[in-house]
Structures are given as structure tokens and as C-alpha cells.
Design an enzyme around this catalytic site. Structure first.
Site, PDB file in Angstrom:
ATOM      1  N   LYS A 136       0.847  -1.214   0.000  1.00 48.76           N
ATOM      2  CA  LYS A 136       0.000   0.000   0.000  1.00 48.76           C
ATOM      3  C   LYS A 136       0.874   1.253   0.000  1.00 48.76           C
ATOM      4  O   LYS A 136       0.631   2.175  -0.750  1.00 48.76           O
ATOM      5  CB  LYS A 136      -0.909   0.044   1.244  1.00 48.76           C
ATOM      6  CG  LYS A 136      -1.956  -1.038   1.313  1.00 48.76           C
ATOM      7  CD  LYS A 136      -2.949  -0.765   2.431  1.00 48.76           C
ATOM      8  CE  LYS A 136      -2.327  -0.757   3.814  1.00 48.76           C
ATOM      9  NZ  LYS A 136      -1.784  -2.065   4.251  1.00 48.76           N
ATOM     10  N   ARG A 181      -9.691   1.434   8.600  1.00 53.12           N
ATOM     11  CA  ARG A 181      -9.237   0.094   8.979  1.00 53.12           C
ATOM     12  C   ARG A 181     -10.399  -0.785   9.429  1.00 53.12           C
ATOM     13  O   ARG A 181     -10.216  -1.975   9.676  1.00 53.12           O
ATOM     14  CB  ARG A 181      -8.333   0.222  10.174  1.00 53.12           C
ATOM     15  CG  ARG A 181      -6.821   0.174  10.153  1.00 53.12           C
ATOM     16  CD  ARG A 181      -6.083  -0.620   9.210  1.00 53.12           C
ATOM     17  NE  ARG A 181      -4.788  -1.062   9.686  1.00 53.12           N
ATOM     18  CZ  ARG A 181      -3.640  -0.422   9.482  1.00 53.12           C
ATOM     19  NH1 ARG A 181      -3.592   0.711   8.832  1.00 53.12           N
ATOM     20  NH2 ARG A 181      -2.523  -0.941   9.927  1.00 53.12           N
ATOM     21  N   ARG A 218      11.801  -6.244   6.513  1.00 59.73           N
ATOM     22  CA  ARG A 218      11.651  -4.779   6.479  1.00 59.73           C
ATOM     23  C   ARG A 218      12.464  -4.112   7.594  1.00 59.73           C
ATOM     24  O   ARG A 218      12.460  -4.564   8.732  1.00 59.73           O
ATOM     25  CB  ARG A 218      10.167  -4.425   6.616  1.00 59.73           C
ATOM     26  CG  ARG A 218       9.916  -2.927   6.544  1.00 59.73           C
ATOM     27  CD  ARG A 218       8.530  -2.618   6.073  1.00 59.73           C
ATOM     28  NE  ARG A 218       7.515  -2.822   7.090  1.00 59.73           N
ATOM     29  CZ  ARG A 218       6.255  -2.436   6.942  1.00 59.73           C
ATOM     30  NH1 ARG A 218       5.865  -1.859   5.807  1.00 59.73           N
ATOM     31  NH2 ARG A 218       5.374  -2.653   7.894  1.00 59.73           N
ATOM     32  N   ARG A 253      10.729  -2.694  12.984  1.00 58.92           N
ATOM     33  CA  ARG A 253       9.599  -2.187  13.755  1.00 58.92           C
ATOM     34  C   ARG A 253       9.125  -3.272  14.709  1.00 58.92           C
ATOM     35  O   ARG A 253       9.047  -4.434  14.322  1.00 58.92           O
ATOM     36  CB  ARG A 253       8.460  -1.806  12.793  1.00 58.92           C
ATOM     37  CG  ARG A 253       8.319  -0.317  12.583  1.00 58.92           C
ATOM     38  CD  ARG A 253       7.403   0.005  11.428  1.00 58.92           C
ATOM     39  NE  ARG A 253       6.051  -0.539  11.553  1.00 58.92           N
ATOM     40  CZ  ARG A 253       5.100  -0.357  10.659  1.00 58.92           C
ATOM     41  NH1 ARG A 253       5.345   0.355   9.578  1.00 58.92           N
ATOM     42  NH2 ARG A 253       3.902  -0.873  10.819  1.00 58.92           N
ATOM     43  N   ARG A 299      -1.526  -9.148  13.405  1.00 57.16           N
ATOM     44  CA  ARG A 299      -2.037  -8.066  12.544  1.00 57.16           C
ATOM     45  C   ARG A 299      -2.859  -8.642  11.396  1.00 57.16           C
ATOM     46  O   ARG A 299      -3.866  -8.062  10.991  1.00 57.16           O
ATOM     47  CB  ARG A 299      -0.872  -7.231  11.994  1.00 57.16           C
ATOM     48  CG  ARG A 299      -0.233  -6.373  13.070  1.00 57.16           C
ATOM     49  CD  ARG A 299       1.065  -5.760  12.592  1.00 57.16           C
ATOM     50  NE  ARG A 299       0.862  -4.722  11.597  1.00 57.16           N
ATOM     51  CZ  ARG A 299       1.846  -4.167  10.907  1.00 57.16           C
ATOM     52  NH1 ARG A 299       3.081  -4.542  11.089  1.00 57.16           N
ATOM     53  NH2 ARG A 299       1.582  -3.216  10.029  1.00 57.16           N
TER      54      ARG A 299
END
Ligand code: AMP
Length: 216
Positions: free
Chosen positions: A13, A88, A129, A162, A173
Site C-alpha cells: 500500500k 481500517r 523490512r 519495527r 495483525r
């Protein structure tokens, strides 16, 4: 032009939102970035949401909705934007609709871009990431490594993973995404606003396809 991007965490995204924002010269609004900034600045909201964010859960609607509403109210009616990470859940989508429903046509959401990706791709992307805690630049150990290992290309600070990119949190998530965010896809599909693209296709070709659909 006002747009929304939807999709599981790690579907791409942020990448497509960046590219569309650049092409149309519109604002890229990431509610995740806004919330992380509250945490970095150690504001009362930042302190309230740290545990929730690190656990990969959704921050309460009131917090996110009031940030979004303040931002939109401060914009000109014809100023474009593309949302990344908002809405969301269906309550947030309804909130956004109410906020814009009395506005002229130009202020409404023109299209909702749904970016898909299989779970195994998502897990691999999130595991690799790395982000710069100072300037927010995003890298990937394999697909987009920094020039110097572990160091940000822009500001040379040490890169970190993160907290919510760790595997157990990513799985959580994804679960939240399935139960809370997936119904938003149906919500916009019924309004005939949805455009579906693959998050594993070539990045540039996907942007091109979107621009063809959205118009120059
Ligand atoms: P993101 O950067 O979009 O992956 O978001 C990171 C985290 O920020 C999410 O896991 C949530 O904890 C929080 N967050 C971002 N956007 C929202 C939203 N619209 N509603 C609730 N929580 C959000």
C-alpha cells in the site's frame, strides 16, 4: 483526486500510495505514520497508544478519526489525497463517509484501491523490512537494501525492525486485518468504488494500470 488504498499489512500500500501521490501531486496520508509520530514525540496520545501499536492491535477509532477529521478540515475542498491505512474497519469507513457526505463531489472518495498479497509473501516482506527511526525511510534486507548495511541512506542513523513487524505480531495483525479490515472491502465494493490490483505484480506496471483506470 481523493483515494483510499486497502490491503493486508505488507501488500505494498505504502509503495503504490507514494507513487500515486507523486503522479497526481496529492497528499499521502498514512495514519500509521501519524500515530508513530505521536509516539516519537512522546505526546499524551503517543503514550496512550504505544502498547496497542507494538502489539499490532488497532488504535481506538476516536483517536484515529479525530486526527483524520482535523487533517481534512484543514485542507481545501479540492485538495487531493490518498489514504494509506485508513479506514481500517467499517466504523471508520462510515465516519469518513459522514465527514465528506455534505461536501461537493470533488471532495468525495473517487476510488478505493485494494492491493492483494498472499500470506507467505506478506510474512517474508515484513521479516526483512527495516526502518529508520529518525526519518521514517523504509528498506528491505533483500529487495531494497541500504547502501551501507544497517544504516539509513538519507540520514545515516541505524536501521531497526519495527516492533510490530516481528513475526508473532505480524500474524496477529493479519488476524485483525481479516476480521476488522476485510469487511471494508465489501463496504466499498457495494458502493462500486473498488479497483483490485495485485501487490506481487511489477510495481511500475501496477501504477500504470491504476493511472489508466483513474485517468491522467
Ligand atoms: P501501518 O503503518 O498502516 O501498518 O499501521 C501500523 C499500526 O498503526 C497498526 O497496526 C495500528 O496499530 C495503527 N493504525 C494505523 N492506522 C490505523 C487505523 N486507521 N485505525 C486503527 N489503528 C491504526
Amino acid at each position: 483526486m481523493r483515494l483510499v488504498t486497502l490491503g493486508p499489512p505488507g501488500a505494498g500500500k505504502g509503495t503504490q500510495t507514494d507513487r500515486l501521490a507523486e503522479h497526481y501531486q496529492i497528499k499521502h496520508i498514512s495514519t500509521g505514520d501519524m500515530l508513530r509520530e505521536e509516539m516519537r514525540n512522546n505526546t499524551p496520545i503517543g503514550r496512550e497508544i504505544t502498547g496497542i501499536m507494538n502489539a499490532g492491535q488497532l488504535v481506538p477509532d476516536e483517536v484515529v478519526n479525530s486526527m483524520v477529521s482535523a487533517l481534512i478540515r484543514g485542507m481545501a475542498k479540492d485538495e487531493g489525497f490518498v489514504f494509506d491505512g485508513f479506514p481500517r474497519n467499517v466504523k471508520q469507513a462510515e465516519f469518513l463517509d459522514n465527514l465528506l457526505s455534505k461536501e461537493p463531489e470533488v471532495s468525495r472518495i473517487k476510488r478505493v484501491i485494494y492491493i492483494t498479497a498472499p500470506d507467505e509473501v506478506i510474512l517474508a516482506r515484513m521479516a526483512g523490512r527495516r526502518v529508520c527511526p529518525h526519518c521514517g525511510s523504509v528498506f528491505h534486507v533483500e529487495h531494497h537494501p541500504p547502501k551501507v548495511d544497517g544504516s539509513c541512506d538519507s540520514c545515516h542513523n541505524a536501521l531497526v525492525q519495527r516492533e510490530d513487524d516481528k513475526e508473532s505480531t505480524v500474524l496477529n495483525r493479519l488476524k485483525i486485518y481479516r476480521t476488522q479490515t476485510e469487511p471494508v472491502i465489501d463496504y466499498y465494493s457495494k458502493k462500486d468504488l473498488l479497483v483490485v490490483v495485485s501487490g506481487v505484480a511489477d510495481i511500475k506496471m501496477t501504477t500504470r494500470k491504476l493511472i489508466d483506470i483513474l485517468g491522467e
